[in-house]
Design a protein around this motif. Structure first.
Motif, PDB file in Angstrom:
ATOM      1  N   GLY A  24      66.756  24.447  37.098  1.00 36.81           N
ATOM      2  CA  GLY A  24      65.774  23.935  37.656  1.00 36.81           C
ATOM      3  C   GLY A  24      64.825  25.306  37.812  1.00 36.81           C
ATOM      4  O   GLY A  24      64.165  24.598  39.098  1.00 36.81           O
ATOM      5  N   VAL A  25      65.304  26.255  37.410  1.00 33.00           N
ATOM      6  CA  VAL A  25      64.228  27.452  38.336  1.00 33.00           C
ATOM      7  C   VAL A  25      62.701  27.208  37.526  1.00 33.00           C
ATOM      8  O   VAL A  25      62.656  27.629  36.182  1.00 33.00           O
ATOM      9  CB  VAL A  25      65.090  28.917  38.619  1.00 33.00           C
ATOM     10  CG1 VAL A  25      64.025  29.971  38.639  1.00 33.00           C
ATOM     11  CG2 VAL A  25      65.974  28.524  39.338  1.00 33.00           C
ATOM     12  N   SER A  26      61.381  27.350  38.217  1.00 36.45           N
ATOM     13  CA  SER A  26      60.265  27.892  37.685  1.00 36.45           C
ATOM     14  C   SER A  26      59.697  28.905  38.748  1.00 36.45           C
ATOM     15  O   SER A  26      59.627  28.842  39.885  1.00 36.45           O
ATOM     16  CB  SER A  26      59.781  26.260  37.699  1.00 36.45           C
ATOM     17  OG  SER A  26      59.880  25.552  36.780  1.00 36.45           O
ATOM     18  N   LYS A  27      59.068  29.628  38.134  1.00 35.79           N
ATOM     19  CA  LYS A  27      58.277  30.827  38.786  1.00 35.79           C
ATOM     20  C   LYS A  27      57.144  30.777  38.202  1.00 35.79           C
ATOM     21  O   LYS A  27      56.637  31.045  36.729  1.00 35.79           O
ATOM     22  CB  LYS A  27      58.687  31.876  39.199  1.00 35.79           C
ATOM     23  CG  LYS A  27      58.547  32.799  39.150  1.00 35.79           C
ATOM     24  CD  LYS A  27      58.059  32.915  41.137  1.00 35.79           C
ATOM     25  CE  LYS A  27      57.395  34.123  41.240  1.00 35.79           C
ATOM     26  NZ  LYS A  27      57.131  33.852  43.148  1.00 35.79           N
ATOM     27  N   ARG A  36      65.088  39.558  38.500  1.00 40.34           N
ATOM     28  CA  ARG A  36      65.169  39.197  39.592  1.00 40.34           C
ATOM     29  C   ARG A  36      65.559  38.347  40.687  1.00 40.34           C
ATOM     30  O   ARG A  36      65.358  38.631  41.730  1.00 40.34           O
ATOM     31  CB  ARG A  36      63.528  40.108  39.771  1.00 40.34           C
ATOM     32  CG  ARG A  36      63.750  41.314  39.157  1.00 40.34           C
ATOM     33  CD  ARG A  36      61.787  41.575  39.108  1.00 40.34           C
ATOM     34  NE  ARG A  36      61.568  42.105  40.175  1.00 40.34           N
ATOM     35  CZ  ARG A  36      61.276  43.157  41.057  1.00 40.34           C
ATOM     36  NH1 ARG A  36      61.956  43.970  40.311  1.00 40.34           N
ATOM     37  NH2 ARG A  36      61.254  42.800  42.670  1.00 40.34           N
ATOM     38  N   ILE A  37      64.884  37.172  40.345  1.00 38.47           N
ATOM     39  CA  ILE A  37      65.117  36.021  40.626  1.00 38.47           C
ATOM     40  C   ILE A  37      66.872  35.891  41.243  1.00 38.47           C
ATOM     41  O   ILE A  37      66.889  35.612  42.945  1.00 38.47           O
ATOM     42  CB  ILE A  37      64.915  34.747  41.220  1.00 38.47           C
ATOM     43  CG1 ILE A  37      63.211  34.898  39.761  1.00 38.47           C
ATOM     44  CG2 ILE A  37      65.136  33.082  41.233  1.00 38.47           C
ATOM     45  CD1 ILE A  37      62.318  33.625  39.576  1.00 38.47           C
ATOM     46  N   ILE A  38      67.420  36.452  40.603  1.00 37.00           N
ATOM     47  CA  ILE A  38      68.959  36.013  40.876  1.00 37.00           C
ATOM     48  C   ILE A  38      69.224  37.233  41.909  1.00 37.00           C
ATOM     49  O   ILE A  38      70.335  37.079  42.566  1.00 37.00           O
ATOM     50  CB  ILE A  38      70.211  36.236  39.231  1.00 37.00           C
ATOM     51  CG1 ILE A  38      69.283  35.533  38.271  1.00 37.00           C
ATOM     52  CG2 ILE A  38      71.367  36.347  39.853  1.00 37.00           C
ATOM     53  CD1 ILE A  38      69.844  35.759  36.893  1.00 37.00           C
ATOM     54  N   SER A  43      60.755  34.825  44.893  1.00 33.17           N
ATOM     55  CA  SER A  43      61.825  34.062  45.116  1.00 33.17           C
ATOM     56  C   SER A  43      61.368  33.064  43.909  1.00 33.17           C
ATOM     57  O   SER A  43      60.049  33.153  43.467  1.00 33.17           O
ATOM     58  CB  SER A  43      60.795  33.305  46.605  1.00 33.17           C
ATOM     59  OG  SER A  43      59.952  33.578  46.421  1.00 33.17           O
ATOM     60  N   SER A  44      61.886  32.025  44.109  1.00 32.64           N
ATOM     61  CA  SER A  44      61.344  30.915  42.681  1.00 32.64           C
ATOM     62  C   SER A  44      60.637  29.950  43.384  1.00 32.64           C
ATOM     63  O   SER A  44      61.118  29.773  44.742  1.00 32.64           O
ATOM     64  CB  SER A  44      62.392  30.614  42.052  1.00 32.64           C
ATOM     65  OG  SER A  44      63.489  29.759  42.897  1.00 32.64           O
ATOM     66  N   ASP A  45      59.724  29.404  42.844  1.00 29.80           N
ATOM     67  CA  ASP A  45      58.892  28.623  43.472  1.00 29.80           C
ATOM     68  C   ASP A  45      59.470  27.247  43.178  1.00 29.80           C
ATOM     69  O   ASP A  45      59.923  26.477  44.453  1.00 29.80           O
ATOM     70  CB  ASP A  45      57.926  28.048  42.071  1.00 29.80           C
ATOM     71  CG  ASP A  45      56.719  29.443  42.408  1.00 29.80           C
ATOM     72  OD1 ASP A  45      56.970  29.735  43.702  1.00 29.80           O
ATOM     73  OD2 ASP A  45      56.204  29.142  40.889  1.00 29.80           O
ATOM     74  N   THR A 103      78.632  30.489  45.598  1.00 28.20           N
ATOM     75  CA  THR A 103      77.937  30.574  46.872  1.00 28.20           C
ATOM     76  C   THR A 103      76.705  30.381  46.531  1.00 28.20           C
ATOM     77  O   THR A 103      75.733  30.359  46.303  1.00 28.20           O
ATOM     78  CB  THR A 103      77.960  31.907  47.465  1.00 28.20           C
ATOM     79  OG1 THR A 103      79.090  32.231  47.392  1.00 28.20           O
ATOM     80  CG2 THR A 103      77.421  32.168  49.012  1.00 28.20           C
ATOM     81  N   GLU A 104      75.908  29.544  47.167  1.00 27.05           N
ATOM     82  CA  GLU A 104      74.940  28.839  47.479  1.00 27.05           C
ATOM     83  C   GLU A 104      73.294  30.129  47.672  1.00 27.05           C
ATOM     84  O   GLU A 104      73.968  30.864  48.778  1.00 27.05           O
ATOM     85  CB  GLU A 104      74.172  28.206  48.255  1.00 27.05           C
ATOM     86  CG  GLU A 104      72.754  27.941  48.675  1.00 27.05           C
ATOM     87  CD  GLU A 104      71.863  26.920  48.171  1.00 27.05           C
ATOM     88  OE1 GLU A 104      71.968  25.766  47.448  1.00 27.05           O
ATOM     89  OE2 GLU A 104      70.888  27.265  47.597  1.00 27.05           O
ATOM     90  N   ALA A 105      73.110  30.592  47.028  1.00 27.76           N
ATOM     91  CA  ALA A 105      71.812  32.096  47.367  1.00 27.76           C
ATOM     92  C   ALA A 105      70.499  31.962  46.937  1.00 27.76           C
ATOM     93  O   ALA A 105      69.800  32.455  47.304  1.00 27.76           O
ATOM     94  CB  ALA A 105      73.048  32.880  46.404  1.00 27.76           C
ATOM     95  N   THR A 106      70.161  30.470  47.275  1.00 30.24           N
ATOM     96  CA  THR A 106      68.798  30.831  46.753  1.00 30.24           C
ATOM     97  C   THR A 106      67.901  31.073  47.818  1.00 30.24           C
ATOM     98  O   THR A 106      66.996  31.636  47.554  1.00 30.24           O
ATOM     99  CB  THR A 106      68.638  29.023  46.812  1.00 30.24           C
ATOM    100  OG1 THR A 106      69.271  28.515  45.918  1.00 30.24           O
ATOM    101  CG2 THR A 106      66.769  28.629  46.553  1.00 30.24           C
TER     102      THR A 106
END
Lengths: 269, 327
Positions: free
Chosen positions: B7-10, B46-48, B53-55, B64-67
């Protein structure tokens, strides 16, 4: 490339060299010549005068502290201006150029208004806390910092922009934190811009006159810097001492620039 | 496991770079993020990596949670299009950077740097500065630098984009072989479909901030999910409202095949072993067909010849979607 005709080329050279000679080389060389007219006598007289020696020390302290302050502040502000987006960025960038456009005398007066211990807005509480700013070293340092403020920033900003932030991103992705990235990647790539900025600030700080004259009060053997001593001795008809002190000032500045141009690598990679 | 994007948005101002993107990138494979420029693939990479940073949305790297982890804690290797070499450091120092940051013992660092420089064939350049290397060498150095820290995933952002065609091709083959040796989960961004088809195990097609299709090169080529994927992976033409590849059309000089579309040849161009025809049919003004020279000679086609067109048996066809800006 279009070749300029030979007579015109020569004319341009003569005009350029003549202009620089009449404006810079000749007057400065006269200071040197006058200083050494009687051999080393003028310098010896000047250096045995406690007023001059104290003023030289004062200049050293004030310029030294001012350069360190401008170095730290300048590199920090440069990073802020180039690497971050924030509201008011353009206002800040414009504000940094103010010291270049405002006369040092005005700077001196402005500082006097804020920091004088009689009715200064900040001066009174500071004086109550035992810190005298005006007519003392802190005020002189502040005035010098003010006038030399943009020099490091104006050298570093374009280089930071040109270098870009990819190397810093690479360092981050390799595990470096902010401090490590700055010391290992950012600083080495702006090294020469910083050095130039420091040299220009130092030269400017050594030579500051107007602002310092106002905030220092020009007290002999207390708050008198070399530029002030030059003026005073000249007005007191001690021309020899005046020229010798002026020579020392010019010599220190030229020395800085010469050392940097020797150290600087020929091909800035 | 592997890299999970959910669900990544930017947005960049009004521009939507990524619009609710979810995708799982398998472990140990070489995955391509393929799409046109400005489609959001570099932003996703780049977000990965944590460089952007993602919105909204989350990123998991190998479970591993990396958000919200900063880039330096994600243990990813990142290779930039323009190398991002540390210009003031020698090649060996560049490669050693990540290890020195991790305060590994000196002899271990030296051994690892040697090993990596051999892997990327730069051992004789260890003491040079990056400015003294060619583009291809610099990119190999950047790769060694990224691999030195034994990253969980290796991310490459248009790694060959700044190189000339020949070096590009060499490095592409070399990356494939290197991956077969090292087996680190690798994601690379490219807008070159040939590069993706040739090198990747798995391709994620991204366009206008959305994922169009995920699959192996064969799946994408043989079973494109839509007309965008089909036309992005190679040349296409339109026949009777369907997209078909120009070399998947049979050209007949008779009308005895049921469903064949009649037309007239309007242009013939011979390029090497190929003959390219333009055919006008009742519906489409300009159907392009590619034949071999021998086929063209056998048919005896020339400008003005009447022909009948039909997709070859087994040809991939996709109906043209009535998009707002169908072209």
């Amino acid at each position: 490339m279009v070749r300029t005709p030979a007579p015109l080329r020569w004319l341009l050279r003569v005009v350029t060299i003549g202009y620089l000679f009449m404006l810079i080389a000749w007057p400065v060389s006269l200071v040197v010549r006058t200083t050494f007219e009687g051999g080393l006598a003028n310098l010896q007289t000047a250096l045995s005068d406690p007023e001059v020696v104290h003023a030289l020390q004062m200049t050293g302290i004030v310029a030294g502290v001012a350069v360190v302050a401008n170095l730290l502040f300048g590199v920090g502000i440069s990073l802020l201006l180039v690497r971050y987006e924030f509201p008011g960025k353009r206002v800040l960038s414009t504000l940094i150029d103010v010291p270049l456009s405002v006369s040092p005398v005005v700077v001196g007066l402005a500082l006097l208004l804020v920091y004088n211990s009689r009715d200064g807005w900040l001066g009174r509480p500071l004086d109550a806390a035992g810190l005298q700013v005006i007519f003392a070293t802190p005020g002189m340092v502040m005035a010098t910092v003010f006038v030399a403020l943009p020099l490091v920033i104006r050298e570093v900003v374009p280089v930071l922009e040109e270098v870009g932030d990819e190397q810093e991103q690479a360092a981050r992705s390799l595990g470096a934190n902010g401090v490590q990235t700055f010391w290992r990647v950012t600083l080495p790539s702006i090294k020469w811009a910083v050095v130039y900025g420091v040299v220009l600030s130092l030269a400017r700080s050594l030579g500051e006159f107007g602002a310092v004259k106002i905030v220092s009060g020009n007290v002999v053997e207390k708050t008198q810097t070399t530029t002030l001593v030059v003026e005073q001795t000249y007005q007191n008809f001690e021309q020899g001492t005046a020229y010798a002190a002026a020579f020392l000032l010019a010599f220190a500045s030229v020395l800085c620039i010469v050392i940097v141009s020797i150290l600087r690598p020929k091909d800035p990679a | 496991m592997s890299i999970e994007v959910a669900g990544v948005s930017k947005r960049f101002g009004d521009f939507v770079a990524l619009d609710d993107v979810s995708v799982t990138i398998p472990s140990g494979q070489l995955t391509a993020l393929l799409g046109p420029s400005g489609g959001g693939k570099s932003t996703l990479l780049r977000i990965i990596a944590g460089l952007e940073s993602s919105d909204t949305g989350t990123i998991h790297i190998e479970g591993t949670e990396a958000t919200h982890l900063p880039a330096q804690k994600r243990n990813v290797g990142f290779v930039f299009q323009h190398y991002a070499a540390f210009k003031h450091m020698s090649v060996a120092k560049n490669v050693a950077f990540g290890l020195e940051i991790r305060r590994r013992p000196k002899n271990e660092v030296r051994a690892r740097v040697d090993e990596l420089l051999r892997l990327v064939h730069l051992q004789q350049f260890a003491h040079r500065l990056p400015a003294q290397l060619s583009g291809g060498q610099r990119q190999r150095m950047a790769l060694a630098r990224a691999l030195a820290v034994e990253p969980t995933v290796l991310l490459l952002d248009e790694p060959f984009g700044a190189l000339d065609a020949k070096v590009r091709k060499e490095l592409r083959d070399w990356l494939r072989r290197l991956h077969d040796e090292v087996h680190v989960t690798t994601v690379f961004v490219t807008h070159d479909q040939e590069e993706a088809l040739e090198v990747a195990d798995e391709i994620v097609v991204i366009n206008e901030g959305r994922i169009e299709q995920v699959g192996t090169p064969d799946q994408l080529y043989d079973e494109p999910a839509n007309d965008f994927v089909m036309s992005f992976l190679g040349p296409v033409t339109r026949l009777d409202g369907e997209l078909v590849r120009p070399h998947d059309l049979d050209v007949l000089d008779h009308d005895r095949v049921l469903g064949a579309t009649p037309g007239t040849v309007t242009r013939v161009v011979r390029v090497g072993f190929e003959v390219r025809l333009a055919v006008r049919t009742a519906v489409e003004p300009d159907v392009s067909v590619v034949l071999t020279r021998a086929e063209a000679r056998g048919l005896g086609v020339d400008v003005g010849s009447p022909v009948w067109l039909v997709p070859t048996r087994g040809a991939t066809t996709v109906p043209v979607m009535p998009r707002a800006t169908a072209g």
